[in-house]
Design an enzyme around this catalytic site. Structure first.
Site, PDB file in Angstrom:
ATOM      1  CE1 TYR A  34      64.536  20.626  34.150  1.00 33.54           C
ATOM      2  CE2 TYR A  34      65.834  20.761  32.159  1.00 33.54           C
ATOM      3  CZ  TYR A  34      65.671  21.040  33.490  1.00 33.54           C
ATOM      4  OH  TYR A  34      66.634  21.755  34.161  1.00 33.54           O
ATOM      5  CE  LYS A  61      73.232  14.673  45.235  1.00 35.55           C
ATOM      6  NZ  LYS A  61      74.226  15.137  46.251  1.00 35.55           N
ATOM      7  CG  ASP A 103      76.816  17.228  45.305  1.00 35.97           C
ATOM      8  OD1 ASP A 103      77.112  16.153  44.747  1.00 35.97           O
ATOM      9  OD2 ASP A 103      76.640  17.314  46.536  1.00 35.97           O
ATOM     10  CG  ASP A 138      69.242  23.275  32.087  1.00 36.34           C
ATOM     11  OD1 ASP A 138      69.854  24.096  31.391  1.00 36.34           O
ATOM     12  OD2 ASP A 138      68.098  23.478  32.546  1.00 36.34           O
ATOM     13  CG  ASP A 187      73.632  26.840  30.860  1.00 35.35           C
ATOM     14  OD1 ASP A 187      74.043  26.853  29.689  1.00 35.35           O
ATOM     15  OD2 ASP A 187      72.427  26.833  31.145  1.00 35.35           O
TER      16      ASP A 187
HETATM   17 MG   LIG Z   1      70.824  25.473  30.631  1.00 36.36          MG
HETATM   18 MG   LIG Z   2      76.043  19.218  47.643  1.00 31.61          MG
END
Ligand SMILES: [Mg+2]
Ligand SMILES: [Mg+2]
Lengths: 371, 371
Positions: free
Chosen positions: A144, A195, A228, A252, A256
């Protein structure tokens, strides 16, 4: 006697002022009943500051924030200031400037399920009852903020959009340190998520977290998990987690996801911490996860719990007042246990109450716990 | 008479061969009962290819894949070939090469909840009953492939890890087109997810999806959603979604979140599609979402449903055989409805069966549906 504790209050927009008013009442209570005095300065941020000064955060308010021991923020934003054409004139710009200028690199996002609200989740009660996760999201680095970035014309009607994910050793170590230190006060378990299998920035993250762990935090259990898989494991067995540390982007999403798993966004606090200074203090900003809810602003309908719980985090992390933090949290639990509910968490068989009445009830519980 | 349909079978490792065997039986059934003939070639991939040839995919097998109308893959990987020091000697390298050489840019990840398995989810039955989402993940671009990338020494004991998120107009349009076309055959609703608020690559994504929608797909409902909100909305109200299209990284996380929400990874198929060619065909690879499960390999315990459902997707998307695809899906539903369960989806009151018996039952249901 130590100097008074300096707090900057930034109620902001929408329901911000009315939920912050309940924190004032708790501060008065602490003064009267516990002999703990705060010096509270108040300022404007977001839309309120745009209206008054034409900027989302003025220099004097930023100076107050830098001088304070902690900043408590209500919420910013609302349709009145929706101005996507100029990012600097958005209410959110005030919050982003605070984070940047205070160097708030560690975003603490607890995901806690209160027993009384276990049915509010879309997950089965047996899966999330007693959930208590602390997600530590890196907040000032990563994709970001990385350069180069932008959209360019590459000919033949084609454009190209670029962002850069970048992390350095020290950025990773300082946020991992926050996570390990938190884990020491909790259940001594950290899951680090990235990752590393497909991203070098994630591989560096994994290596640096591993190194710091070996050097200083071997008493804490460390697990590495692909982000993931983390998104899956949160759903499959959320109570396997204690502290999760991850980068800005994965944090992020995952914070959430975890927040929605609790089913009660109106109950969730957050803290954003900067680097420790020479006196052992650190810049800090506390705010509820929910937004400014302009549709119910000024109607005494808002849930003040997330802001009160943010203040509990403030007591714990900025002022080392574990006893008072715990009392405030316990008061809220007891009030919920008694069936009191603001509109956002209302359920069949419960008693619906206003912001003020929720505050009244919490203060009464504080009296009981203190006596 | 049209030429036979050319299929390449790549059973791979672990439970791959035994679940693929059940697909063979369905192919034989189609030949006998529906007069649909496939030319099936078989090859090695992953650990099996490493053992036989020293590479995870040999050139001849890649050539077969390029010549086939569709590739069906079982699973790759296992502890025998865990060799993190040399990425090219990992079983996964075979799969990555296939994706790259076939240009498989659109990864279709359905998240479907079968009525009979609604209790397997950690979500409440009322929330996920009847769930049927199609997530389209961009698979060959974005931050997992962008340059520059790497880890560098920047002095003073500091290192720096970099990855580049990059998308172009045509990369975005081609995957969005897949999503819109799928939506037309479903409920005509697409949610496009990115972080346009903080990433220029996401802003370009949003702009290009909007443009394509206006040019060619105004009959489809288009929504834009920030990816973190998407992670929340999936949990809050998953049935609001029909087709979701998103980039490689967000798709990686969100497709796994949605998969775990169904509660039955052993039931989930996937497809990866390339660009349409002059004849209206397109390169395609179909594979179950689950892995090679080496712990139960060769024991006739694996759940063949995800692979059979992947073959149903193959019938639908590569051969336009909607009737046969639907029959196969319906057969599986009926068998589950009858209480038959492999070990991974076993539940109280159900009948536990082997891979082979699950295949037997599905073939019997196919007979019933065809008669
Ligand atoms: Mg967020
Ligand atoms: Mg995946």
């Amino acid at each position: 006697m130590p100097a008074n504790k300096k707090l900057l209050f930034l109620p902001g927009d929408g329901i911000g002022p009315e939920v912050m008013r309940q924190v004032r009442r708790v501060i008065d209570w602490l003064d009267r009943k516990r002999n703990v005095t705060f010096d509270v300065t108040e300022g404007l941020v977001g839309g309120a500051a745009l209206d008054a000064y034409g900027v989302a955060l003025k220099d004097e308010t930023l100076a107050d924030a830098l001088a304070a021991d902690a900043v408590l923020l209500g919420a910013v934003g609302g349709p009145k200031w929706d101005n996507p054409s100029d990012y600097t004139k958005r209410p959110e710009a005030g919050l982003l400037m605070l984070r940047k200028e205070l160097g708030l690199f560690a975003n603490l996002r607890p995901a806690v399920v209160f027993d009384a609200l276990v049915d509010a989740s879309t997950l089965k009660p047996d899966v999330i009852r007693g959930l208590d996760i602390m997600i530590v999201r890196e907040l000032t680095g990563g994709v970001y903020f990385g350069e180069p970035r932008g959209i360019s014309d590459i000919g033949n009607g084609e454009r190209r959009g670029v962002n850069t994910q970048v992390y350095t050793t020290s950025e990773i170590r300082r946020v991992a340190r926050v996570a390990f230190e938190l884990a020491r006060k909790r259940n001594r378990k950290v899951h680090s998520m990235e990752k590393a299998n497909v991203m070098e920035s994630g591989l560096l993250w994994r290596q640096e977290v591993t190194k710091l762990h070996q050097e200083e935090f071997q008493d804490v259990e460390l697990h590495h998990m692909y982000a993931d898989n983390g998104a899956m494991q949160l759903l499959k067995n959320p109570r396997q987690f204690d502290v999760i540390v991850t980068d800005n982007l994965f944090g992020d999403i995952l914070s959430d996801e975890a927040a929605m798993m609790t089913g009660s966004l109106g109950m969730l606090p957050s803290a954003s911490l900067g680097a420790p200074d020479a006196n052992g203090g650190r810049k800090a900003l506390y705010e509820p996860v929910h937004g400014s809810a302009p549709d119910i602003a000024g109607k005494d309908l808002a849930n003040p719990c997330a802001t009160l719980l943010s203040f509990a985090m403030c007591l714990r992390y900025s002022f080392d007042m574990e006893a008072e933090a715990g009392m405030l949290e316990k008061s809220i639990q007891n009030v919920l246990g008694g069936g009191m509910r603001t509109a956002d968490i209302m359920a069949p068989g419960m008693a619906r109450c206003s912001t003020t009445v929720m505050g009244d009830s919490i203060l009464r519980e504080l009296d009981k716990l203190a006596s």
